[in-house]
Enzyme design. Structure first.
Site, mmCIF file in Angstrom:
data_model
loop_
_atom_site.group_PDB
_atom_site.id
_atom_site.type_symbol
_atom_site.label_atom_id
_atom_site.label_comp_id
_atom_site.label_asym_id
_atom_site.label_seq_id
_atom_site.Cartn_x
_atom_site.Cartn_y
_atom_site.Cartn_z
ATOM 1 N N ARG A 1 0.011 138.970 49.090
ATOM 2 C CA ARG A 1 -1.194 139.347 49.835
ATOM 3 C C ARG A 1 -0.879 140.102 51.119
ATOM 4 O O ARG A 1 -1.646 140.914 51.580
ATOM 5 C CB ARG A 1 -2.030 138.107 50.138
ATOM 6 C CG ARG A 1 -3.019 137.853 49.016
ATOM 7 C CD ARG A 1 -3.820 136.631 49.284
ATOM 8 N NE ARG A 1 -2.921 135.498 49.504
ATOM 9 C CZ ARG A 1 -3.321 134.284 49.856
ATOM 10 N NH1 ARG A 1 -4.594 134.063 50.039
ATOM 11 N NH2 ARG A 1 -2.460 133.305 50.027
ATOM 12 N N LYS B 1 6.851 126.826 36.911
ATOM 13 C CA LYS B 1 6.335 125.474 36.775
ATOM 14 C C LYS B 1 5.806 124.991 38.119
ATOM 15 O O LYS B 1 6.200 125.568 39.130
ATOM 16 C CB LYS B 1 7.424 124.528 36.234
ATOM 17 C CG LYS B 1 8.769 124.684 36.923
ATOM 18 C CD LYS B 1 9.263 123.689 37.910
ATOM 19 C CE LYS B 1 8.523 122.929 38.854
ATOM 20 N NZ LYS B 1 9.071 122.985 40.248
ATOM 21 N N LYS C 1 20.402 125.997 33.248
ATOM 22 C CA LYS C 1 21.677 125.544 33.826
ATOM 23 C C LYS C 1 22.708 125.451 32.715
ATOM 24 O O LYS C 1 22.424 124.951 31.624
ATOM 25 C CB LYS C 1 21.492 124.174 34.506
ATOM 26 C CG LYS C 1 20.641 124.240 35.786
ATOM 27 C CD LYS C 1 20.504 122.864 36.421
ATOM 28 C CE LYS C 1 19.558 122.861 37.611
ATOM 29 N NZ LYS C 1 20.126 123.328 38.871
ATOM 30 N N GLU D 1 17.721 114.184 45.533
ATOM 31 C CA GLU D 1 17.945 115.362 46.387
ATOM 32 C C GLU D 1 17.989 114.922 47.847
ATOM 33 O O GLU D 1 17.199 114.063 48.247
ATOM 34 C CB GLU D 1 16.808 116.376 46.225
ATOM 35 C CG GLU D 1 16.676 116.947 44.838
ATOM 36 C CD GLU D 1 15.634 118.063 44.793
ATOM 37 O OE1 GLU D 1 16.015 119.233 44.750
ATOM 38 O OE2 GLU D 1 14.435 117.754 44.838
ATOM 39 N N HIS E 1 11.129 119.494 34.987
ATOM 40 C CA HIS E 1 12.580 119.551 34.794
ATOM 41 C C HIS E 1 13.141 118.317 34.073
ATOM 42 O O HIS E 1 13.918 118.438 33.116
ATOM 43 C CB HIS E 1 13.303 119.658 36.138
ATOM 44 C CG HIS E 1 12.914 120.859 36.952
ATOM 45 N ND1 HIS E 1 12.680 122.093 36.398
ATOM 46 C CD2 HIS E 1 12.749 121.018 38.292
ATOM 47 C CE1 HIS E 1 12.375 122.954 37.366
ATOM 48 N NE2 HIS E 1 12.408 122.321 38.521
ATOM 49 N N LYS F 1 12.977 113.240 47.134
ATOM 50 C CA LYS F 1 13.456 114.033 48.268
ATOM 51 C C LYS F 1 14.042 113.088 49.309
ATOM 52 O O LYS F 1 13.686 111.912 49.360
ATOM 53 C CB LYS F 1 12.284 114.794 48.895
ATOM 54 C CG LYS F 1 11.576 115.761 47.948
ATOM 55 C CD LYS F 1 12.394 117.002 47.701
ATOM 56 C CE LYS F 1 11.607 118.032 46.903
ATOM 57 N NZ LYS F 1 12.492 118.991 46.227
HETATM 58 C C1 BG6 Z 1 12.390 123.263 42.012
HETATM 59 C C2 BG6 Z 1 11.539 122.292 42.776
HETATM 60 O O1 BG6 Z 1 11.751 123.625 40.809
HETATM 61 O O2 BG6 Z 1 13.664 122.678 41.734
HETATM 62 C C3 BG6 Z 1 12.252 121.860 44.057
HETATM 63 O O3 BG6 Z 1 10.287 122.878 43.095
HETATM 64 C C4 BG6 Z 1 13.645 121.357 43.749
HETATM 65 O O4 BG6 Z 1 11.484 120.876 44.743
HETATM 66 C C5 BG6 Z 1 14.404 122.355 42.877
HETATM 67 O O5 BG6 Z 1 14.344 121.146 44.965
HETATM 68 C C6 BG6 Z 1 15.759 121.812 42.428
HETATM 69 O O6 BG6 Z 1 16.444 122.828 41.747
HETATM 70 P P1 BG6 Z 1 18.031 122.888 41.716
HETATM 71 O O7 BG6 Z 1 18.360 123.985 40.777
HETATM 72 O O8 BG6 Z 1 18.478 123.122 43.106
HETATM 73 O O9 BG6 Z 1 18.466 121.536 41.209
#
Ligand code: BG6
Length: 465
Positions: free
Chosen positions: A52, A137, A171, A205, A229, A315
């Site tokens: 935008r 996604k 991956k 994470e 995922h 997180k």
């Molecule tokens: C993303 C999520 O799809 O994947 C994030 O929106 C997440 O929240 C990320 O941190 C993790 O991806 P990767 O490849 O770093 O494990």
């Protein structure tokens, strides 16, 4: 017909919606540069960023883009204004010639997806039979919205042109799940309830919001990670052998596994929120968004009856890991040999889904020394060290696949609808959100959930180095 991985893609006009966003900056733009450096881009290509608001300064930012400046541009657009973009795409297509294709990459939040697809349909020069669309996604936010979105997309694009991306499937190590399972007599015969006691897909994470508060408040850990995922990786672990590596066969096999999923319920789920989340910039001070989920899933197919699939992500946790663990049942003769460490874990097949993948098979071996007793040890494969690097990062790999029209590692609309359908009871009635300390392993209830079925979570472990 799908081009092979060694073919050069047709000339491409790449249109990147969300061109100034976080995903573009972190993954997509560096990925395109790397593909160019590796000689994997089409002979001729253009990149048009869109959003935008025009960026301040050059787009894409960075000196590394200097050699490509004449290929790149930024054109503003929105759901109700795509005229300038339509003209820019048409011009670029003309410059690239008849064999060229357009790839629309929708790096936009779920709620913006549908209006943008309608815009692609309405404006001349954008969608046609030689264009493809990549959709990030989560695809929708529940069953009804995913169905609606599938319908809207199919008004404009044939399913063959639609690439729903879940980058975990790109991956290297995710594909190793398929390679190890199906190409080895060592594992294929034991991949079932008779030999497998439990499966874990564990993705803690250490990251927090990283400036994505508005996306995350709308999405939460379940939609951001679990139904996407983690569920897709579970699909690779759980599916029967596909009839072939034709995308349709692989998608059919994965959809069949999802069709056997028992609906998720709050009794099998633990939700958490890190203490301090509500004070983050852009977060509602009374937010009920979950930043941690542990879920016990069941696949009521003959192969997996009564084998728990434990999924966990959050997180601000203690480690950054992406670990798939397949825990095997003990040998009938396990008590024949005394164990040096009575509480060790059973045999496990472990996949570390890093860019530099590792595969471990945890076994028991004779402890060196005079006694005939056993101790745990790992057969460890460091894929890069053993076979050399050269793998592509997940997004690079998948961008290259889209340009070749290869749908294998993308997800199909019906798979996603099945997952949302199984998620419906949990979405309607989520469990209470429990607090957890940043830097921890989440609420204690998640440990109890895993321990009720055996040895509990594999992580934290001491084999990550
Ligand atoms: C993303 C999520 O799809 O994947 C994030 O929106 C997440 O929240 C990320 O941190 C993790 O991806 P990767 O490849 O770093 O494990």
């Amino acid at each position: 017909m799908t081009a092979s991985a060694n073919d050069a893609p047709d000339p491409h006009v790449l249109v990147l919606f969300g061109g100034t966003g976080d995903l573009a900056a972190r993954k997509l733009l560096p990925g395109l540069l790397h593909l160019a450096a590796a000689g994997l881009m089409p002979e001729d290509w253009r990149l048009i960023g869109s959003g935008r608001h025009a960026p301040d300064g050059a787009w894409p930012p960075g000196e590394e883009w200097e050699p490509h400046r004449d290929r790149v541009s930024f054109v503003t657009s929105s759901a109700d204004d795509g005229e300038d973009l339509g003209r820019a795409v048409q011009e670029a297509r003309q410059a690239l010639g008849e064999t060229s294709r357009t790839l629309f990459y929708m790096s936009v939040p779920p709620s913006a997806m549908e209006p943008m697809v309608e815009m692609l349909d309405a404006v001349d020069g954008l969608a046609d039979e030689r264009s493809r669309i990549v959709m990030e996604k989560p695809f929708g936010s529940d069953l009804a919205s995913a169905k609606h979105l599938n319908k809207s997309v199919h008004k404009v694009f044939d399913e063959e042109q639609v690439f729903r991306i879940d980058h975990f499937l790109g991956k290297e190590a995710a594909q190793d799940i398929l390679a190890l399972r199906f190409a080895n007599g060592l594992l294929e015969p034991i991949w079932n309830r008779r030999h497998v006691a439990m499966v874990q897909v564990d993705v803690p994470e250490t990251l927090g919001l990283e400036g994505r508060a508005s996306f995350y408040e709308e999405t939460g850990a379940f939609r951001d990670m679990v139904v996407t995922h983690l569920a897709q990786i579970m699909g690779f672990v759980a599916m029967d052998a596909p009839a072939s590596l034709d995308p349709k066969d692989l998608h059919d096999a994965k959809a069949k596994a999802f069709a056997h999923l028992r609906p998720f319920t709050r009794d099998d789920a633990v939700y958490g929120q890190w203490t301090g989340y509500r004070e983050e910039d852009g977060v509602d001070p009374s937010s009920e968004t979950e930043t941690f989920v542990a879920l016990r899933a069941w696949i009521d197919a003959e192969r997996w009856q009564d084998v728990p699939f434990l999924l966990r992500t959050g997180k601000k946790m203690a480690q950054d890991r992406r670990v798939v663990t397949v825990t095997l049942r003990d040998s009938a003769h396990v008590d024949l040999l005394p164990r040096a460490e009575p509480h060790e874990r059973p045999n496990e097949v472990v996949f570390e889904l890093e860019d530099d993948p590792k595969i471990l098979i945890e076994v028991r071996v004779k402890a060196p020394g005079p006694a005939l007793e056993v101790t745990p040890a790992a057969l460890r494969l460091d894929v890069e060290r053993a076979l050399g690097g050269g793998g592509l990062e997940a997004y690079e790999r998948l961008l290259h696949d889209v340009m070749l029209g290869d749908r294998l590692l993308f997800t199909r609309g019906d798979e996603i609808e099945l997952l949302w359908e199984r998620a419906a009871p949990l979405l309607a009635e989520p469990p209470e959100i429990l607090p957890y300390e940043p830097g921890s392993w989440g609420p204690g209830a998640a440990d109890a959930l895993a321990a009720s079925d055996g040895p509990g979570w594999r992580l934290p472990d001491d084999t990550s180095a």
